[in-house]
Design a protein around this motif. Sequence first.
Motif, PDB file in Angstrom:
ATOM      1  N   VAL A 254       0.837  -1.211   0.000  1.00  0.00           N
ATOM      2  CA  VAL A 254       0.000   0.000   0.000  1.00  0.00           C
ATOM      3  C   VAL A 254       0.871   1.260   0.000  1.00  0.00           C
ATOM      4  O   VAL A 254       0.647   2.197  -0.779  1.00  0.00           O
ATOM      5  CB  VAL A 254      -0.943   0.008   1.217  1.00  0.00           C
ATOM      6  N   ILE A 255       1.878   1.292   0.885  1.00  0.00           N
ATOM      7  CA  ILE A 255       2.750   2.468   0.985  1.00  0.00           C
ATOM      8  C   ILE A 255       3.522   2.679  -0.317  1.00  0.00           C
ATOM      9  O   ILE A 255       3.642   3.806  -0.817  1.00  0.00           O
ATOM     10  CB  ILE A 255       3.725   2.310   2.169  1.00  0.00           C
ATOM     11  N   PHE A 256       4.035   1.592  -0.888  1.00  0.00           N
ATOM     12  CA  PHE A 256       4.798   1.696  -2.129  1.00  0.00           C
ATOM     13  C   PHE A 256       3.920   2.218  -3.267  1.00  0.00           C
ATOM     14  O   PHE A 256       4.336   3.072  -4.053  1.00  0.00           O
ATOM     15  CB  PHE A 256       5.367   0.329  -2.503  1.00  0.00           C
ATOM     16  N   THR A 257       2.705   1.709  -3.357  1.00  0.00           N
ATOM     17  CA  THR A 257       1.799   2.131  -4.423  1.00  0.00           C
ATOM     18  C   THR A 257       1.432   3.602  -4.290  1.00  0.00           C
ATOM     19  O   THR A 257       1.386   4.348  -5.284  1.00  0.00           O
ATOM     20  CB  THR A 257       0.531   1.258  -4.414  1.00  0.00           C
ATOM     21  N   ALA A 258       1.172   4.044  -3.056  1.00  0.00           N
ATOM     22  CA  ALA A 258       0.855   5.464  -2.826  1.00  0.00           C
ATOM     23  C   ALA A 258       2.057   6.346  -3.174  1.00  0.00           C
ATOM     24  O   ALA A 258       1.907   7.420  -3.774  1.00  0.00           O
ATOM     25  CB  ALA A 258       0.447   5.677  -1.378  1.00  0.00           C
ATOM     26  N   GLY A 259       3.263   5.895  -2.809  1.00  0.00           N
ATOM     27  CA  GLY A 259       4.470   6.648  -3.148  1.00  0.00           C
ATOM     28  C   GLY A 259       4.666   6.752  -4.647  1.00  0.00           C
ATOM     29  O   GLY A 259       5.107   7.793  -5.159  1.00  0.00           O
TER      30      GLY A 259
ATOM     31  N   LEU B 197       9.952  15.060  -5.977  1.00  0.00           N
ATOM     32  CA  LEU B 197      10.176  13.731  -6.519  1.00  0.00           C
ATOM     33  C   LEU B 197      11.061  12.897  -5.604  1.00  0.00           C
ATOM     34  O   LEU B 197      10.791  11.708  -5.363  1.00  0.00           O
ATOM     35  CB  LEU B 197      10.810  13.838  -7.908  1.00  0.00           C
ATOM     36  N   SER B 198      12.112  13.488  -5.058  1.00  0.00           N
ATOM     37  CA  SER B 198      13.002  12.757  -4.157  1.00  0.00           C
ATOM     38  C   SER B 198      12.278  12.317  -2.889  1.00  0.00           C
ATOM     39  O   SER B 198      12.470  11.200  -2.403  1.00  0.00           O
ATOM     40  CB  SER B 198      14.222  13.615  -3.804  1.00  0.00           C
ATOM     41  N   LEU B 199      11.433  13.191  -2.346  1.00  0.00           N
ATOM     42  CA  LEU B 199      10.679  12.835  -1.142  1.00  0.00           C
ATOM     43  C   LEU B 199       9.674  11.720  -1.433  1.00  0.00           C
ATOM     44  O   LEU B 199       9.482  10.810  -0.613  1.00  0.00           O
ATOM     45  CB  LEU B 199       9.959  14.063  -0.594  1.00  0.00           C
ATOM     46  N   ALA B 200       9.021  11.797  -2.592  1.00  0.00           N
ATOM     47  CA  ALA B 200       8.087  10.733  -2.965  1.00  0.00           C
ATOM     48  C   ALA B 200       8.823   9.417  -3.183  1.00  0.00           C
ATOM     49  O   ALA B 200       8.324   8.343  -2.836  1.00  0.00           O
ATOM     50  CB  ALA B 200       7.312  11.138  -4.222  1.00  0.00           C
ATOM     51  N   ARG B 201      10.015   9.503  -3.753  1.00  0.00           N
ATOM     52  CA  ARG B 201      10.838   8.299  -3.926  1.00  0.00           C
ATOM     53  C   ARG B 201      11.204   7.716  -2.570  1.00  0.00           C
ATOM     54  O   ARG B 201      11.273   6.493  -2.406  1.00  0.00           O
ATOM     55  CB  ARG B 201      12.103   8.647  -4.709  1.00  0.00           C
TER      56      ARG B 201
ATOM     57  N   LEU C  13       3.114  12.525  -9.786  1.00  0.00           N
ATOM     58  CA  LEU C  13       2.524  13.863  -9.659  1.00  0.00           C
ATOM     59  C   LEU C  13       3.546  14.919  -9.245  1.00  0.00           C
ATOM     60  O   LEU C  13       3.167  16.076  -8.997  1.00  0.00           O
ATOM     61  CB  LEU C  13       1.385  13.833  -8.630  1.00  0.00           C
ATOM     62  N   ALA C  14       4.827  14.568  -9.170  1.00  0.00           N
ATOM     63  CA  ALA C  14       5.869  15.466  -8.663  1.00  0.00           C
ATOM     64  C   ALA C  14       5.950  16.760  -9.475  1.00  0.00           C
ATOM     65  O   ALA C  14       5.772  16.766 -10.699  1.00  0.00           O
ATOM     66  CB  ALA C  14       7.224  14.761  -8.670  1.00  0.00           C
TER      67      ALA C  14
END
Length: 519
Positions: A79-84, A97-101, A90-91
């Motif tokens: 779930v966490i990976f998919t949300a990330g 983008l780095s924070l989402a990664r 959407l970055a």
Amino acid sequence: MTRKWWTLTAVCVGVFMLLLDVTIVNVALPDIQQRFHASLSDLQWVIDAYALTLAAALLTAGSLADRWGRRALFAAGTVIFTAGSLLCGLATGPLFLSLARAGQGIGGAVMFATSLALLSDAFRGRDRGVAFGVFGAVTGVAVAVGPVLGGVITSGLGWRWIFFVNVPVGVAALAVTLTRVAESRDPDAARPDWLGFVTFSGALGSLVYGLISSGDGWRETKVVLSLAVAAALLVAFLIVELVQSRPMLDLSLFRKPTFIGGLVAAFAISASLFSLLTYLVLYLQNQLGLSAVATGLRFLVLTGAIFITAGVAGRLTTLVPVGWMIGSGFALIGIGLLAMRGLSVTSDWTHLVPGLLLAGAGAGLVNVPLASTAVGVVEPARAGMASGINSTLRQVGIATGIATLGSLFTARLRDTAAHELARTSLSAQAHQIASGLGGAKGAGALNGAPPAAQRLVGEAARTGFVGGLNLILLVGAVIALAAAVTSVLLIRARDFVTEDGPPADEASPAGEIAPAPAM
């Protein structure tokens, strides 16, 4: 299909997805650089933010899985990976983008730390060897096929879609996990070691920050302080683990040479071959002018070699001593990286082909036996911890490898370009070339310069780029060849645990975790 094979399916789909994201973003880096006007250090963080959080969270995730349930944690990680992944697509800038990664990495850590433990609990006897063989092949191909898929998606749909495609795949993996995978846990698992998590994460983060920042010089205050903090926190982490009765990292495992050999191998394959993929992609696109899809297709040479030898290695695990197989694989990787050296400004991509074939064949031989080595030295109840530690070293290898190689690459690029320009009146442009790396910032620095000056600067930049790439290929080869030696010397059959518990002395039954005897 029985439950155990559904478990293998869920684990392989999830792990394939998360490992794919280690390299799939590589071929999109030039597009990301252009879209966000990013620097080389920005691009390094796009890769390292993912690997860093993977490495930092793996040990704790393995401990949590043993205590709270491996299926539950694997589902939460999905779930966490998919949300990330959705947030990455959407970055709006390199920091976003780095924070989402990094968020992707946290979810991936939970999935990765529980994967081998789920397989170890679900499979017994000969089927266990088959399961680990499939898992090893998937992990090897996933990392290598990333550039191919990334190129196709980036050229066809745009770089954001390399993240969006994870969403439906993640939903499917979650559905299989919740409906078809059996729960397992260690009834005697210790409480989470949060102090260890904080000190280890801080040490790794400080280390990677210092290594990436060292591109501006090793004597910079921020570099010295970062490395000093990393060393202090690492010592604190070891002390924390020593004084606890149930640490998340059982230091007694380091008494087994095979465990150490497996960790060295896990680190080395990431720090050498897979870290170099980032810079090889930049070479093909920024220097040779290939498109994202054309670059991805060139890497089919590497992917094909990994796929073929991974299949062969799965059959050889019961015939060839695992230490010799892993050592031979690293020897091929080292020789392959050496074969890629000698690049010049007039070289074509075909110069890399022999080396990619050799390195790919070596990676296939390493990945399959390394998967079983990760948990083969402990009893099944501690499989979560063992797989977490081994997976951690893989991601530490990626994070520190990309950072260190990038620092060496940038320094050599700058020095080589400055040397070339010293013969002209443009030596003041050398630093701009090195820091810009042919991107928007470097080009912007030369706006208004005479055409002749721009041509000389461009030539110096190309010379510096291939000089830097030749240097880090040599460094990667040294790492791989050193790992070949340590694998042969340290990985021993008698350190493996059989299904009944005692160490394997001579030969192990076909298909078990324990490999054939060392010679």
